[in-house]
Design a protein around this motif. Structure first.
Motif, PDB file in Angstrom:
ATOM      1  N   ALA A 246      36.150  93.496  22.154  1.00  0.00           N
ATOM      2  CA  ALA A 246      36.756  92.800  21.008  1.00  0.00           C
ATOM      3  C   ALA A 246      37.684  93.749  20.260  1.00  0.00           C
ATOM      4  N   GLU A 247      37.229  94.984  20.046  1.00  0.00           N
ATOM      5  CA  GLU A 247      38.044  95.941  19.297  1.00  0.00           C
ATOM      6  C   GLU A 247      39.307  96.300  20.071  1.00  0.00           C
ATOM      7  N   ALA A 248      39.175  96.445  21.394  1.00  0.00           N
ATOM      8  CA  ALA A 248      40.353  96.766  22.214  1.00  0.00           C
ATOM      9  C   ALA A 248      41.353  95.613  22.200  1.00  0.00           C
ATOM     10  N   ALA A 249      40.848  94.390  22.173  1.00  0.00           N
ATOM     11  CA  ALA A 249      41.730  93.214  22.192  1.00  0.00           C
ATOM     12  C   ALA A 249      42.271  92.892  20.801  1.00  0.00           C
ATOM     13  N   GLY A 250      41.736  93.544  19.779  1.00  0.00           N
ATOM     14  CA  GLY A 250      42.128  93.223  18.406  1.00  0.00           C
ATOM     15  C   GLY A 250      41.615  91.866  17.965  1.00  0.00           C
ATOM     16  N   SER A 251      40.538  91.398  18.581  1.00  0.00           N
ATOM     17  CA  SER A 251      39.967  90.087  18.244  1.00  0.00           C
ATOM     18  C   SER A 251      38.900  90.235  17.167  1.00  0.00           C
ATOM     19  N   VAL A 252      38.789  89.209  16.339  1.00  0.00           N
ATOM     20  CA  VAL A 252      37.671  89.123  15.401  1.00  0.00           C
ATOM     21  C   VAL A 252      36.414  88.835  16.213  1.00  0.00           C
ATOM     22  N   LEU A 253      35.325  89.557  15.918  1.00  0.00           N
ATOM     23  CA  LEU A 253      34.017  89.211  16.486  1.00  0.00           C
ATOM     24  C   LEU A 253      33.042  89.103  15.320  1.00  0.00           C
ATOM     25  N   MET A 254      32.597  87.899  15.092  1.00  0.00           N
ATOM     26  CA  MET A 254      31.638  87.650  14.006  1.00  0.00           C
ATOM     27  C   MET A 254      30.358  87.108  14.624  1.00  0.00           C
ATOM     28  N   VAL A 255      29.201  87.532  14.081  1.00  0.00           N
ATOM     29  CA  VAL A 255      27.916  87.025  14.553  1.00  0.00           C
ATOM     30  C   VAL A 255      27.371  86.067  13.489  1.00  0.00           C
TER      31      VAL A 255
ATOM     32  N   ASN B 211      38.621  82.481   7.628  1.00  0.00           N
ATOM     33  CA  ASN B 211      39.365  83.435   6.803  1.00  0.00           C
ATOM     34  C   ASN B 211      39.683  84.718   7.586  1.00  0.00           C
ATOM     35  N   ALA B 212      38.710  85.175   8.383  1.00  0.00           N
ATOM     36  CA  ALA B 212      38.939  86.374   9.196  1.00  0.00           C
ATOM     37  C   ALA B 212      40.035  86.115  10.230  1.00  0.00           C
ATOM     38  N   ILE B 213      40.048  84.902  10.791  1.00  0.00           N
ATOM     39  CA  ILE B 213      41.091  84.545  11.760  1.00  0.00           C
ATOM     40  C   ILE B 213      42.458  84.634  11.095  1.00  0.00           C
ATOM     41  N   LYS B 214      42.546  84.092   9.902  1.00  0.00           N
ATOM     42  CA  LYS B 214      43.856  84.006   9.240  1.00  0.00           C
ATOM     43  C   LYS B 214      44.317  85.335   8.662  1.00  0.00           C
ATOM     44  N   THR B 215      43.402  86.081   8.068  1.00  0.00           N
ATOM     45  CA  THR B 215      43.802  87.302   7.354  1.00  0.00           C
ATOM     46  C   THR B 215      43.541  88.565   8.159  1.00  0.00           C
ATOM     47  N   ARG B 216      42.926  88.427   9.343  1.00  0.00           N
ATOM     48  CA  ARG B 216      42.535  89.561  10.187  1.00  0.00           C
ATOM     49  C   ARG B 216      41.585  90.499   9.444  1.00  0.00           C
ATOM     50  N   SER B 217      40.794  89.960   8.540  1.00  0.00           N
ATOM     51  CA  SER B 217      39.804  90.782   7.831  1.00  0.00           C
ATOM     52  C   SER B 217      38.542  90.904   8.692  1.00  0.00           C
ATOM     53  N   VAL B 218      37.725  91.889   8.375  1.00  0.00           N
ATOM     54  CA  VAL B 218      36.474  92.083   9.111  1.00  0.00           C
ATOM     55  C   VAL B 218      35.387  91.248   8.438  1.00  0.00           C
ATOM     56  N   PRO B 219      34.762  90.331   9.173  1.00  0.00           N
ATOM     57  CA  PRO B 219      33.721  89.505   8.555  1.00  0.00           C
ATOM     58  C   PRO B 219      32.520  90.354   8.109  1.00  0.00           C
ATOM     59  N   GLU B 220      31.796  89.865   7.119  1.00  0.00           N
ATOM     60  CA  GLU B 220      30.592  90.570   6.631  1.00  0.00           C
ATOM     61  C   GLU B 220      29.618  90.840   7.772  1.00  0.00           C
ATOM     62  N   THR B 221      29.372  89.818   8.601  1.00  0.00           N
ATOM     63  CA  THR B 221      28.453  89.996   9.721  1.00  0.00           C
ATOM     64  C   THR B 221      29.295  90.126  10.990  1.00  0.00           C
ATOM     65  N   ASP B 222      29.886  91.306  11.170  1.00  0.00           N
ATOM     66  CA  ASP B 222      30.786  91.535  12.305  1.00  0.00           C
ATOM     67  C   ASP B 222      29.992  91.952  13.550  1.00  0.00           C
ATOM     68  N   GLY B 223      30.714  92.250  14.625  1.00  0.00           N
ATOM     69  CA  GLY B 223      30.059  92.635  15.867  1.00  0.00           C
ATOM     70  C   GLY B 223      29.162  93.852  15.692  1.00  0.00           C
ATOM     71  N   ARG B 224      29.569  94.775  14.819  1.00  0.00           N
ATOM     72  CA  ARG B 224      28.749  95.973  14.617  1.00  0.00           C
ATOM     73  C   ARG B 224      27.428  95.661  13.922  1.00  0.00           C
ATOM     74  N   SER B 225      27.434  94.685  13.032  1.00  0.00           N
ATOM     75  CA  SER B 225      26.143  94.277  12.451  1.00  0.00           C
ATOM     76  C   SER B 225      25.289  93.647  13.545  1.00  0.00           C
ATOM     77  N   GLY B 226      25.951  92.908  14.461  1.00  0.00           N
ATOM     78  CA  GLY B 226      25.240  92.362  15.616  1.00  0.00           C
ATOM     79  C   GLY B 226      24.632  93.455  16.477  1.00  0.00           C
TER      80      GLY B 226
END
Ligand SMILES: NC(=O)c1ccc[n+]([C@@H]2O[C@H](COP(=O)([O-])OP(=O)(O)OC[C@H]3O[C@@H](n4cnc5c(N)ncnc54)[C@H](O)[C@@H]3O)[C@@H](O)[C@H]2O)c1
Length: 347
Positions: A112-121, A302-317
């Motif tokens: 996800a990070e390499a692709a620049g994609s949002v990953l939210m859990v 919101n993360a899709i639109k603003t490219r922000s990191v969601p509170e529960t991102d892949g790393r929290s997963g």
């Protein structure tokens, strides 16, 4: 209005909740429902007026108007579906737990990070009014010193075929612990015991203890074979104590102004006078009844639109997976303490 195009993959037990909330989210346009069982997908899509139905993920990925894919398929399928989404340039909201193994989860986050994609859990409970309130209290120091987290999560069923009771229910507590604790308190090790009274091949009753870096513990009692349903968490602090009873909507959270203090041990006192108990008022705050998944949908959009990191991102997963992985290794070692690897926030 620029809405985010969304597809939901998986129309089983949980998928319909995602569909309902994305359908209601004004910033999203729900474009697809996808399930291997196309009839099931069609029924669900029909209920919410979703235009497109398919049994093939490739149909979803070929649609340029789809920016985010919400995945509610069995845990064992998460990694492969998510990675296909990243390769197609889509953002992903994935159900808990992130993946079926820690290694698979690490690979997903890297991809996800390499692709620049949002990953939210979807760590759903982190978006409830109760947990948001508890987090604010814990992080503001309102509880005093953090002493314990004690959870009971029991009911009759559903015995899952691909995961044990820990992998099914403990992600809730692990994600809550990860969410509410201040940065200076970390989970360090875990011990788990459990049994399989039915002989289904994995544990259906489990007791899990997480040791925290400040010396406190978090304990979870997880059971698929209980005659009653209980969802109760107690959180102790030196100043205040909390009881969260999630199946009591009229009073989910009770805040006790109670505590215990040790008198100055150097003072000569009788033994029974060493500990002073404070029994104070109980307050049940009026918290808004907002469906957590509506906040999850809004956070993802919101993360899709603003490219922000969601509170529960892949790393929290990953931090949750690290605890699950350690719990499984402890279970296999008859409850021996197993260290939890750390996954810092941010790439
Ligand atoms: N956040 C929560 O509180 C919560 C609650 C329940 C379940 N969940 C999670 O939701 C996920 C799904 O659980 P469930 O109970 O809904 O499972 P389920 O078995 O009821 O439904 C899964 C659906 O996915 C479909 N499916 C399987 N593989 C697929 C594929 N490759 N492509 C498209 N569709 C596919 C199946 O046909 C089925 O309809 C799990 O990760 C689970 O942990 C989360």
């Amino acid at each position: 209005v620029d809405t985010a195009g969304i597809a939901v993959v998986g129309a089983g037990y949980w998928g319909p909740n995602l569909v309902r909330n994305f359908a209601a989210d004004e910033g999203s346009t729900l474009r697809w429902v996808c399930d291997l069982d196309e009839e099931r997908a069609a029924q669900l899509a029909g209920r919410f007026g979703v235009e497109n139905v398919t049994s093939k993920l490739t149909d979803v990925l070929a649609d340029d108007a789809v920016r985010g894919v919400a995945i509610a398929t069995p845990v064992s399928t998460h990694a492969a579906i998510a990675e296909a989404c990243f390769d197609a340039g889509k953002d992903v909201l994935i159900e808990k737990p992130l993946a079926h193994s820690l290694d698979a989860g690490v690979a997903m986050v890297e991809r996800a990070e390499a692709a620049g994609s949002v990953l939210m859990v979807d760590h759903t409970f982190c978006y409830t009014s109760t947990i948001l309130h508890i987090r604010d209290m814990v992080q503001a120091g309102d509880l005093g010193l953090f002493q314990y987290y004690d959870s009971i999560r029991i009911n009759l069923g559903l015995v899952q075929s691909d995961v044990d009771v820990m992998w099914d229910l403990a992600p809730h507590d692990f994600s809550i612990i990860d969410f509410i604790l201040p940065d200076d308190i970390q989970p360090v090790s875990i011990a788990a015991v459990g049994t399989d009274p039915l002989g289904v091949g994995h544990v259906c009753v489990a007791y899990v203890t997480v040791n925290l870096s400040n010396g406190a513990t978090a304990h979870m009692h997880l059971n698929w074979l209980s005659p009653v349903k209980m969802r109760k968490v107690m959180i102790g602090g030196s100043q205040r104590m909390l009881v969260w009873d999630d199946i009591r909507p009229e009073q989910r959270l009770s805040i006790y102004d109670s505590g215990a203090d040790l008198h100055d041990a150097s003072e000569p006192r009788r033994r029974e006078a060493l500990v002073a108990y404070r029994i104070g008022d109980m307050v049940a705050p009026a918290l808004p009844e907002v469906e957590a998944l509506s906040r999850v949908a809004a956070e993802f959009r919101n993360a899709i639109k603003t490219r922000s990191v969601p509170e529960t991102d892949g790393r929290s997963g990953l931090r949750v997976l690290a605890m699950l992985d350690a719990a499984t290794r402890s279970l296999e070692a008859d409850g021996a303490s197993v260290a939890i690897p750390t996954f810092p926030t941010g790439p």
